[in-house]
Write a protein that holds these residues in place. Sequence first.
Motif, mmCIF file in Angstrom:
data_model
loop_
_atom_site.group_PDB
_atom_site.id
_atom_site.type_symbol
_atom_site.label_atom_id
_atom_site.label_comp_id
_atom_site.label_asym_id
_atom_site.label_seq_id
_atom_site.Cartn_x
_atom_site.Cartn_y
_atom_site.Cartn_z
ATOM 1 N N TYR A 16 61.823 -0.365 29.973
ATOM 2 C CA TYR A 16 62.974 -0.243 30.875
ATOM 3 C C TYR A 16 62.976 -1.394 31.862
ATOM 4 N N ALA A 52 58.812 -2.638 32.300
ATOM 5 C CA ALA A 52 57.628 -1.795 32.137
ATOM 6 C C ALA A 52 57.966 -0.762 31.074
ATOM 7 N N ARG A 91 68.166 3.919 35.459
ATOM 8 C CA ARG A 91 67.272 3.236 34.534
ATOM 9 C C ARG A 91 67.962 2.831 33.239
ATOM 10 N N ILE A 124 66.766 -1.168 38.699
ATOM 11 C CA ILE A 124 66.395 0.242 38.638
ATOM 12 C C ILE A 124 67.125 1.074 39.700
ATOM 13 N N LEU A 125 67.500 0.454 40.812
ATOM 14 C CA LEU A 125 68.145 1.237 41.860
ATOM 15 C C LEU A 125 69.532 1.721 41.437
ATOM 16 N N PHE A 133 57.557 3.400 29.814
ATOM 17 C CA PHE A 133 57.296 4.753 30.312
ATOM 18 C C PHE A 133 57.351 5.718 29.140
ATOM 19 N N ARG A 143 63.171 -3.020 35.489
ATOM 20 C CA ARG A 143 62.878 -2.652 36.871
ATOM 21 C C ARG A 143 63.698 -3.478 37.859
ATOM 22 N N TYR A 168 57.580 -9.517 34.251
ATOM 23 C CA TYR A 168 56.976 -8.585 35.208
ATOM 24 C C TYR A 168 57.993 -7.583 35.735
ATOM 25 N N LYS A 169 59.269 -7.772 35.436
ATOM 26 C CA LYS A 169 60.257 -6.781 35.860
ATOM 27 C C LYS A 169 60.649 -5.824 34.728
#
Lengths: 210, 408
Positions: free
Chosen positions: B57, B44, B66, B62-63, B46, B59, B41-42
């Motif tokens: 990528y 996704a 990416r 991500i901070l 794009f 998540r 679930y982490k």
Amino acid sequence: MKCVYCFQPVHPKTDWRNAFLPGRPSRLCEECMNGFEVITEGCPRCCNPRYSETCPDCRHDSALLSNTSLLFYNDFAKEWMARFKYRGDYELIASMSVFLPYFVRGKAVPVPLSDVRVEERGFNQAEAITELLMKRPRPYLKRSHSEKQAKKSKQERERGANPFLPVQQVRGNLLLIDDIYTTGTTMKQAAAVLKENGADSVRGLTLFHS
Amino acid sequence: MFSGQWLLKQELPDYIDPSTLPAHPGIIRRQCQRCGNKARYKFARFPHAACGKKCLYCRNCILMGRVASCEVLYEMPSSVQLPIPDTLKWEGALTRHQQHAADEIKNTVIRRGQLLVHAVCGAGKTEMIFPGIEAALARGERVCIATPRADVVRELYPRLRQAFPGVPAAALYGGHSAQVTYTPVVLSTTHQLYRYKQAFDVLFIDEVDAFPYHNDPSLQRAAREAAKPDAAIIHLTATPGRKQKNIPKVFVPVRYHGHPLPVPMFHLFPRIRKKLPHIEAGDRQLLIFAPTISRAEEIAAELCVPHVHSDTPEREEVIDAFRNCKIHTLVTTTILERGVTFPSVDVYVIDAGHDVFDEAALVQIAGRAGRSSDDPDGDVRFYMEGKTDAVIAARDAIKKMNKRGYNT
Ligand SMILES: [Zn+2]
Ligand SMILES: [Zn+2]
Ligand SMILES: [Zn+2]
Ligand SMILES: [Zn+2]
């Protein structure tokens, strides 16, 4: 299911926000949902939430007939935007589904990014919104690269040359889509180019109004 | 001379030609190669303009920018570090308990082992690690001190520079995170460890039993990978959990000033979730802890005082103003529960029975009071509707630590 923003578990439940919108479950937990503030009243032309009558920016005629913005650009929204747009967390767009209107009229024209910006971000946030609306994106415009809008003063933006170029002649009623409405200059410039090239009317839709 | 980090293309300085660096795929078999995330679930997808595909990528990290499946992470080479003798210029003295722990830490550094240091809040942890750092530098070894909070990095950095004036050190947190110049000492948030692979000979991990480190396996993996396979790893904690069974431990039961920890007083107050007890401004500064951001805002509004929480944009300024006594009372959420120190404060916890206040958090919060030897007491009050297991466990833990401190 996990909250698309904070990854805490969400227990999907039906409430007034999604009761009538089958197929669009909220992917936000309650706490994150409450971080956003929905605009319920604003300038009738641009949704500026600081006014209840036509705001000073909207007193002059412009090619943009009207604009709808959904949410306040509060601190929570700013943090969300930083992760979505600048860090590039595309999946976050799913958290907007509950706030979007279910039906919108007009052919969707996402406000384009310059090639430099697309390269930097990897995707165009306005196209992500268009996709979420389940609309076909119409590539009617191109954008030349200029300095970041945010770094300029309002006057500089208004004086600046229009960065948008037409790609083809267009027809019908169009809906310009972008992530945020700041002074409206960007939307108005894009609308002007579309009108000059045949659009009957141009309205706007943005997630946030700053 | 560079630093052993794995960086994204956009993080590389302009003057570096990426083609000269070893490159690693960003994601291999659904595992992020920067942060080690495997949770489905982490991840996704794009629509990636650069390659025209729907790219995967991560998540989880991500901070930090990416990491995408079609892109690579560039490995910045680690540089050769020469021994630097006699680096420690700190002139304070260690207490008997501190000295004992400091010796154990130094031995661990030299034999490249592991150690768990259990030190009560205010024991003077930072000073205890100085001799260990000095020993590592004298052997030409690279040292990292990782701590969960950016605020703690900012507070620790000047103290480290003062103690080791001639040694280049970097402070990495949030927006200040790409390390271009090699430094023998790195002070960083635990999250920044994601960027390092086999970079450190000695790794200090602060607050191993606290959020976010204790319940995030990907951070624990990041710590293991940031250190060399035979590195010395020293864990620091004020509230040991039950996990680290097989590693040697050392306990520092007394605060550096020798006074016991303030024991929290329980104030039962009906409807504490809605109402506020009468709060008076006393001689000491007052730190009020609230369970949630919204409650902190309400309390601050009612008392007409400032508040800080994790989203406050000017939190650094507010914390500094409080530290410099320009603000008497400050309302906060649990972000200030550890590491950040103020010399002389009273501490009130509003709604101490709330779920966010677990035993460890409450011990840490109580530990904010009485830090200075000039004013070793401090009024610690837990306001709550009824006693919870956590508040009782926290008070018992504090009493037990005080008892151990005075029987040794
Ligand atoms: Zn959430
Ligand atoms: Zn308006
Ligand atoms: Zn990752
Ligand atoms: Zn790609």
